[in-house]
Design an enzyme around this catalytic site. Structure first.
Site, PDB file in Angstrom:
ATOM      1  N   LYS A 204      20.960   9.111 -27.326  1.00 30.49           N
ATOM      2  CA  LYS A 204      21.748   9.335 -28.541  1.00 30.49           C
ATOM      3  C   LYS A 204      22.099  10.821 -28.668  1.00 30.49           C
ATOM      4  O   LYS A 204      21.307  11.699 -28.326  1.00 30.49           O
ATOM      5  CB  LYS A 204      20.980   8.856 -29.781  1.00 30.49           C
ATOM      6  CG  LYS A 204      20.793   7.328 -29.847  1.00 30.49           C
ATOM      7  CD  LYS A 204      22.108   6.597 -30.082  1.00 30.49           C
ATOM      8  CE  LYS A 204      21.990   5.080 -29.976  1.00 30.49           C
ATOM      9  NZ  LYS A 204      21.357   4.450 -31.130  1.00 30.49           N
ATOM     10  N   ARG A 238      14.041   0.548 -28.043  1.00 29.18           N
ATOM     11  CA  ARG A 238      15.231   0.086 -27.314  1.00 29.18           C
ATOM     12  C   ARG A 238      15.685   1.221 -26.400  1.00 29.18           C
ATOM     13  O   ARG A 238      16.083   2.283 -26.886  1.00 29.18           O
ATOM     14  CB  ARG A 238      16.340  -0.295 -28.298  1.00 29.18           C
ATOM     15  CG  ARG A 238      17.614  -0.825 -27.641  1.00 29.18           C
ATOM     16  CD  ARG A 238      18.673  -1.149 -28.700  1.00 29.18           C
ATOM     17  NE  ARG A 238      19.872  -1.711 -28.096  1.00 29.18           N
ATOM     18  CZ  ARG A 238      20.893  -0.985 -27.610  1.00 29.18           C
ATOM     19  NH1 ARG A 238      20.833   0.339 -27.655  1.00 29.18           N
ATOM     20  NH2 ARG A 238      21.938  -1.590 -27.075  1.00 29.18           N
TER      21      ARG A 238
END
Length: 255
Positions: A204, A238
Site C-alpha cells: 500500500k 491479506r
C-alpha cells in the site's frame, strides 16, 4: 490470506496471473508458502483502474475457482468483489468467503446475497461510492469514524442474518497517510473485539510513498507493521508476500 489478482492492471502484479494456468500455479505457490486463504480478485480497485461489470468479472474468473478447488481442496477461497451477481457465481463454484470492499454500498443486493449464501462476509470501511472510493478524507478521529461505520453496518448485516463477519478497516482507501498510521497504532481499538479483524497493508502506498520507494521494495517495513498489528489482535493478514509474512507470524507466535 494470499492475494491472487486475475487483473491485467493491478498496481504491482497486473497481468501475471490472468490465465487459468498461471493462476493455478500461483495459488499453489501461495499455499506452499503458508497461505490458508486465497483471495481471488477479478477487478482492480487501485486509483484509475478499469471498471468492470459483474458479467465481465465472471468471464474473467472463468474456471479458476473450480480449478483451484479441485487441485487444492484444503484451500479456503475468498472472492474479492462488490457485485452480488459475482458472489452468486462464486458460491456455485465453491468459494468460502465474500470479500466486499464496498461494504454493500455499490450493490444493494450484496447483504441479502451474503445472507442467502450464509458465507462469512468481510466488511471493509470505504467511501460511499465507487467514484469517491479513493478521495482522501481527513477524519476528525479515524478510529472513531471507522468504528461508527462498523457499528452501523454490522447491525444491518446481523439483522439480515449474516452472523459470520470479518472487519477490514480499509487501508489504502480514501485515507491520509497520517490517518492510516494512526489506525496502525490503534488497531486494538478497532471493531470492539466483537469480530475478527483483517488487515490489508501489503504494497500500500501509505508505506512506500513517504519512503520514496516502490511497492515492491518495502517488505521489511511491511513486516514490522504486520508484527505490530498482530500484537494488537489482528487475525487475518491479506498479503502478496506469503513466505515473508509466514516468518513474521512465526516470530509473533514465539513472543
Amino acid at each position: 490470506m494470499g492475494i491472487l489478482n486475475l487483473t491485467p492492471d493491478s498496481f504491482s502484479d497486473g497481468g501475471k496471473f490472468n490465465n487459468e494456468k498461471s493462476a493455478l500455479e500461483h495459488a499453489g505457490k501461495l499455499l506452499k508458502e503458508g497461505a490458508e486463504i486465497i483471495d481471488i480478485g477479478p477487478q482492480s480497485t487501485r486509483p484509475n483502474a478499469e471498471f468492470l461489470r459483474a458479467d465481465q468479472e465472471i468471464e474473467r474468473i472463468g474456471n479458476v475457482i473450480a480449478l483451484i478447488k479441485k487441485e487444492f481442496p484444503e484451500a479456503l477461497i475468498s472472492l474479492d468483489t462488490f457485485y452480488a451477481e459475482t458472489v452468486k457465481f462464486g458460491f456455485n463454484e465453491g468459494i468460502d468467503i465474500i470479500n466486499d470492499i464496498s461494504g454493500g454500498h455499490y450493490d444493494n443486493e450484496m447483504f441479502d446475497t451474503a445472507a442467502e449464501t450464509k458465507l462469512p462476509y468481510i466488511l471493509m470501511h470505504v467511501n460511499p461510492s465507487y467514484e469517491t472510493m479513493h478521495d482522501k478524507i481527513k477524519f476528525a478521529d479515524i478510529t472513531l469514524s471507522v468504528n461508527q461505520y462498523f457499528s452501523e453496518k454490522t447491525a444491518e448485516l446481523l439483522e439480515k442474518g449474516v452472523n459470520d463477519i470479518i472487519l477490514d478497516p480499509g487501508f489504502g482507501f480514501g485515507k491520509t497517510v497520517e490517518d492510516q498510521m494512526k489506525m496502525i497504532d490503534e488497531v486494538e481499538f478497532l471493531g470492539f473485539e466483537k469480530f475478527p479483524l483483517l488487515i490489508g497493508i501489503s504494497r500500500k502506498s501509505f508505506i512506500y510513498k513517504p519512503l520514496g520507494k516502490s511497492a515492491l521494495d518495502v517488505n521489511e517495513e511491511t513486516q514490522k507493521l504486520h508484527l505490530e498489528v498482530l500484537k494488537q489482535g489482528a487475525k487475518i493478514l491479506r498479503v502478496h508476500d506469503v513466505a515473508e509474512t509466514k516468518k513474521t507470524l512465526m516470530n509473533f507466535l514465539e513472543l
